[in-house]
Scaffold this motif. Structure first.
Motif, PDB file in Angstrom:
ATOM      1  N   PHE A 215      60.898  38.917  77.701  1.00 20.14           N
ATOM      2  CA  PHE A 215      60.735  38.034  78.817  1.00 20.14           C
ATOM      3  C   PHE A 215      61.284  38.712  80.203  1.00 20.14           C
ATOM      4  N   SER A 216      60.606  38.085  81.487  1.00 24.78           N
ATOM      5  CA  SER A 216      60.910  38.910  82.588  1.00 24.78           C
ATOM      6  C   SER A 216      61.908  38.230  83.434  1.00 24.78           C
ATOM      7  N   VAL A 217      62.475  37.009  83.036  1.00 24.84           N
ATOM      8  CA  VAL A 217      63.689  36.245  83.667  1.00 24.84           C
ATOM      9  C   VAL A 217      65.094  36.859  83.126  1.00 24.84           C
ATOM     10  N   PRO A 218      65.979  36.575  83.845  1.00 27.46           N
ATOM     11  CA  PRO A 218      67.409  36.799  83.489  1.00 27.46           C
ATOM     12  C   PRO A 218      67.920  36.216  82.108  1.00 27.46           C
ATOM     13  N   VAL A 219      68.542  37.138  81.406  1.00 28.05           N
ATOM     14  CA  VAL A 219      69.088  36.846  80.087  1.00 28.05           C
ATOM     15  C   VAL A 219      70.567  36.861  80.098  1.00 28.05           C
ATOM     16  N   TYR A 220      71.139  35.407  79.715  1.00 24.32           N
ATOM     17  CA  TYR A 220      72.535  35.315  79.881  1.00 24.32           C
ATOM     18  C   TYR A 220      73.174  35.312  78.762  1.00 24.32           C
ATOM     19  N   LEU A 221      74.391  35.795  78.749  1.00 20.48           N
ATOM     20  CA  LEU A 221      75.067  35.721  77.177  1.00 20.48           C
ATOM     21  C   LEU A 221      76.180  34.600  77.162  1.00 20.48           C
ATOM     22  N   TRP A 222      76.262  33.858  76.221  1.00 19.36           N
ATOM     23  CA  TRP A 222      77.200  32.731  76.125  1.00 19.36           C
ATOM     24  C   TRP A 222      77.173  32.613  74.355  1.00 19.36           C
ATOM     25  N   ARG A 223      78.408  33.144  73.893  1.00 18.93           N
ATOM     26  CA  ARG A 223      78.883  33.459  72.800  1.00 18.93           C
ATOM     27  C   ARG A 223      79.379  32.141  71.881  1.00 18.93           C
ATOM     28  N   ASN A 224      78.987  31.961  70.647  1.00 18.11           N
ATOM     29  CA  ASN A 224      79.676  30.946  69.774  1.00 18.11           C
ATOM     30  C   ASN A 224      81.326  31.334  69.925  1.00 18.11           C
ATOM     31  N   LEU A 225      81.905  30.112  70.116  1.00 17.43           N
ATOM     32  CA  LEU A 225      83.453  30.183  70.013  1.00 17.43           C
ATOM     33  C   LEU A 225      84.036  29.241  69.418  1.00 17.43           C
ATOM     34  N   VAL A 226      85.497  29.372  69.528  1.00 13.81           N
ATOM     35  CA  VAL A 226      86.488  28.155  68.843  1.00 13.81           C
ATOM     36  C   VAL A 226      86.791  27.244  70.277  1.00 13.81           C
ATOM     37  N   ASP A 227      86.340  26.073  69.807  1.00 15.54           N
ATOM     38  CA  ASP A 227      86.564  25.012  70.903  1.00 15.54           C
ATOM     39  C   ASP A 227      87.857  24.190  70.561  1.00 15.54           C
ATOM     40  N   ASP A 228      88.037  23.370  71.534  1.00 20.20           N
ATOM     41  CA  ASP A 228      89.355  22.257  71.254  1.00 20.20           C
ATOM     42  C   ASP A 228      89.362  21.585  69.846  1.00 20.20           C
ATOM     43  N   ALA A 229      87.865  21.014  69.905  1.00 26.70           N
ATOM     44  CA  ALA A 229      87.840  20.242  68.690  1.00 26.70           C
ATOM     45  C   ALA A 229      88.114  20.906  67.269  1.00 26.70           C
ATOM     46  N   THR A 230      87.580  22.031  66.990  1.00 23.43           N
ATOM     47  CA  THR A 230      88.026  22.815  65.975  1.00 23.43           C
ATOM     48  C   THR A 230      89.466  23.055  65.849  1.00 23.43           C
ATOM     49  N   VAL A 415      82.151  33.456  79.070  1.00 22.85           N
ATOM     50  CA  VAL A 415      80.980  33.137  79.631  1.00 22.85           C
ATOM     51  C   VAL A 415      80.363  33.993  80.562  1.00 22.85           C
ATOM     52  N   ASP A 416      78.841  34.386  80.416  1.00 22.80           N
ATOM     53  CA  ASP A 416      78.472  35.503  81.526  1.00 22.80           C
ATOM     54  C   ASP A 416      78.879  34.740  83.192  1.00 22.80           C
ATOM     55  N   VAL A 417      79.409  35.531  83.700  1.00 18.14           N
ATOM     56  CA  VAL A 417      79.797  35.271  85.038  1.00 18.14           C
ATOM     57  C   VAL A 417      78.712  35.208  85.946  1.00 18.14           C
ATOM     58  N   GLY A 418      77.575  35.981  85.570  1.00 17.26           N
ATOM     59  CA  GLY A 418      76.291  35.638  86.502  1.00 17.26           C
ATOM     60  C   GLY A 418      75.857  34.260  86.033  1.00 17.26           C
ATOM     61  N   LEU A 419      75.890  33.785  85.007  1.00 17.16           N
ATOM     62  CA  LEU A 419      75.124  32.468  84.943  1.00 17.16           C
ATOM     63  C   LEU A 419      75.974  31.472  85.433  1.00 17.16           C
ATOM     64  N   LEU A 420      77.494  31.481  85.315  1.00 19.26           N
ATOM     65  CA  LEU A 420      78.327  30.513  86.093  1.00 19.26           C
ATOM     66  C   LEU A 420      78.039  30.845  87.579  1.00 19.26           C
ATOM     67  N   SER A 421      77.764  31.828  88.106  1.00 18.68           N
ATOM     68  CA  SER A 421      77.541  31.876  89.666  1.00 18.68           C
ATOM     69  C   SER A 421      76.263  31.240  90.060  1.00 18.68           C
ATOM     70  N   GLU A 422      75.222  31.380  89.074  1.00 10.40           N
ATOM     71  CA  GLU A 422      73.964  30.795  89.356  1.00 10.40           C
ATOM     72  C   GLU A 422      73.878  29.313  89.100  1.00 10.40           C
ATOM     73  N   LEU A 423      74.802  28.677  88.372  1.00  4.85           N
ATOM     74  CA  LEU A 423      75.084  27.370  88.082  1.00  4.85           C
ATOM     75  C   LEU A 423      75.869  26.661  89.453  1.00  4.85           C
ATOM     76  N   GLU A 424      76.786  27.332  89.941  1.00  9.05           N
ATOM     77  CA  GLU A 424      77.533  26.842  91.128  1.00  9.05           C
ATOM     78  C   GLU A 424      76.543  26.821  92.209  1.00  9.05           C
ATOM     79  N   ARG A 425      75.548  27.777  92.178  1.00  5.34           N
ATOM     80  CA  ARG A 425      74.684  27.897  93.397  1.00  5.34           C
ATOM     81  C   ARG A 425      73.784  26.748  93.297  1.00  5.34           C
TER      82      ARG A 425
END
Length: 428
Positions: A215-230, A415-425
């Motif tokens: 794919f030609s669009v940006p690809v961001y990494l957001w891993r599966n993690l341990v959350d507060d519910a777990t 979480v990918d800082v690039g993705l967070l920056s895009e979301l904030e913008r």
């Protein structure tokens, strides 16, 4: 008519395949949950998007002022497949928790619930699609997102978009032929859907590289993690004693789904050798699988637990002395996250895993886990942990420390800082 969508599905798949898929849903989720899903499908209004667009056209509303100007922070809608509890937890609910912890509004809905998705989009700045197949309804949803000026991202946690990689998965050979063919045919639907968005979100670095090739669009990494519910569930289990039989040592194996039979065969000979040498060792299978022939003679020491609630799953895992994660060394498994290592770690159980994908990245052999590449590796690791309880405890404690420090939802840089920056913008 709402039932038209179901009739269309049956016509597309064929009655026999549709029945097999329905029967599989009953086995996986139980009759009650399956009926609820069917009723949701029956109640879906297939003409909703068309009528919504028609109203806009009659009112001559082609463009609107972007809702982003209303917010001081991003407002996010997640529209996704919520059928599998573990996928909903790690790819949807973790995002909801993460965004809300940052003070961002976030709501979610099943992608078939068009009314709720459309309503939420009217006051949003971002739309995230999770595992949504291509369809006319998706196109209508994307058209509305463009009309509103929303940024659209697509989240996926396995390489179903890459047919050549999916075909390498030998575990699919243990499914019914019609079911396997249906899964492989659906690859093009996911690939088509992913080609229509502004960016992609994936769960592992290897899958990120696969997506970047296709794919030609940006690809961001957001891993599966341990959350507060777990962690909340884990904390509630800590004072409970292990429920295994007195003096019995348990090797735990969480299959995740029925499509792991070929993986389990990797470790079958080593398990048989271990169980022959240690009469107090038993195998606990959490989930569905077909046992390899090498283990048939030990059937009286093999416990088969079906899928249950998340607390029951963690309890069954916590009762084990060793957790195993055997995986074939192929590109499909290289895309898998190490979540089964994380879950065992937070309940204080050491893991032996195949040296594949993210497991090879997060496990430091002898420090927080064990890696195995050959049958002899598997035997040696299991033998060492069973005969050296001090080392078993030390590795388990190392795993717990590393996961709680580096693989929690609130750990730094997860979480990918690039993705967070895009979301904030997106709301600026």
């Amino acid at each position: 008519m709402p039932i038209a969508g179901l009739v269309k599905d049956v016509n597309k798949l064929g009655l026999r395949t549709a029945w097999q898929l329905f029967h599989r849903q009953i086995k996986l989720y139980g009759f009650s949950a399956t009926v609820k899903k069917l009723l949701l499908r029956l109640s879906t209004d297939d003409g909703l998007y068309d009528r919504f667009r028609a109203r806009l056209e009659r009112a001559e509303i082609a463009q609107v002022d972007s809702a982003q100007s209303l917010f001081v922070s991003p407002s996010i809608v997640i529209s996704g497949a919520l059928d599998l509890p573990q996928c909903k937890k790690y790819r949807v609910m973790q995002k909801v928790e993460f965004f809300q912890n940052r003070g961002w509004d976030c709501v979610y809905a099943h992608y078939s619930d068009a009314t709720r998705v459309l309503d939420a989009m009217q006051v949003a700045s971002v739309l995230i699609l999770y595992r949504v197949p291509d369809s006319d309804d998706l196109d209508h949803c994307l058209n509305e997102a463009r009309r509103l000026g929303l940024k659209v991202y697509y989240d996926i946690d396995d390489p179903i978009f890459a047919l050549d990689v999916y075909q390498e998965n030998e575990n699919l050979n243990h499914l019914a032929r019609s079911e396997k063919e249906h899964l492989l045919r659906s690859s093009v639907d996911y690939q088509s859907a992913m080609a229509k968005v502004d960016g992609l979100i994936v769960s592992t670095s290897f899958m990120q590289s696969l997506a970047q090739e296709r794919f030609s669009v940006p690809v961001y990494l957001w891993r599966n993690l341990v959350d507060d519910a777990t962690l909340s569930v884990v904390d509630s289990l800590q004072d409970e004693q292990k429920q295994g039989a007195q003096g019995n040592r348990i090797i735990g194996y969480a299959s995740g789904s029925r499509a792991h039979d070929a993986d389990l065969r990797l470790v079958a000979s080593a398990l048989a050798e271990i169980m022959l040498e240690h009469e107090d060792v038993s195998l606990r299978v959490i989930g569905h699988c077909s046992l390899p022939s090498q283990l048939a003679k030990f059937s009286s020491r093999i416990e088969m637990l079906g899928f249950a609630g998340y607390r029951q799953y963690l309890q069954a895992l916590a009762d084990a002395d060793i957790n195993i994660v055997p995986l074939l060394d192929d590109r499909f498994n290289a895309c898998k996250s190490a979540i089964r290592f994380f879950e065992a770690a937070v309940v204080g159980v050491p893991t032996v895993a195949s040296s594949v994908g993210q497991f090879a990245q997060v496990i430091e052999p002898g420090e927080n886990g064990c890696l195995a590449a050959t049958e002899r590796d598997w035997y040696n690791a299991l033998h060492t942990l069973l005969t050296n309880p001090e080392q078993r405890l030390r590795i388990a404690e190392g795993a717990t420390r590393s996961v709680r420090k580096s693989h929690r939802l609130d750990s730094e840089g997860v979480v990918d800082v690039g993705l967070l920056s895009e979301l904030e913008r997106s709301h600026a």
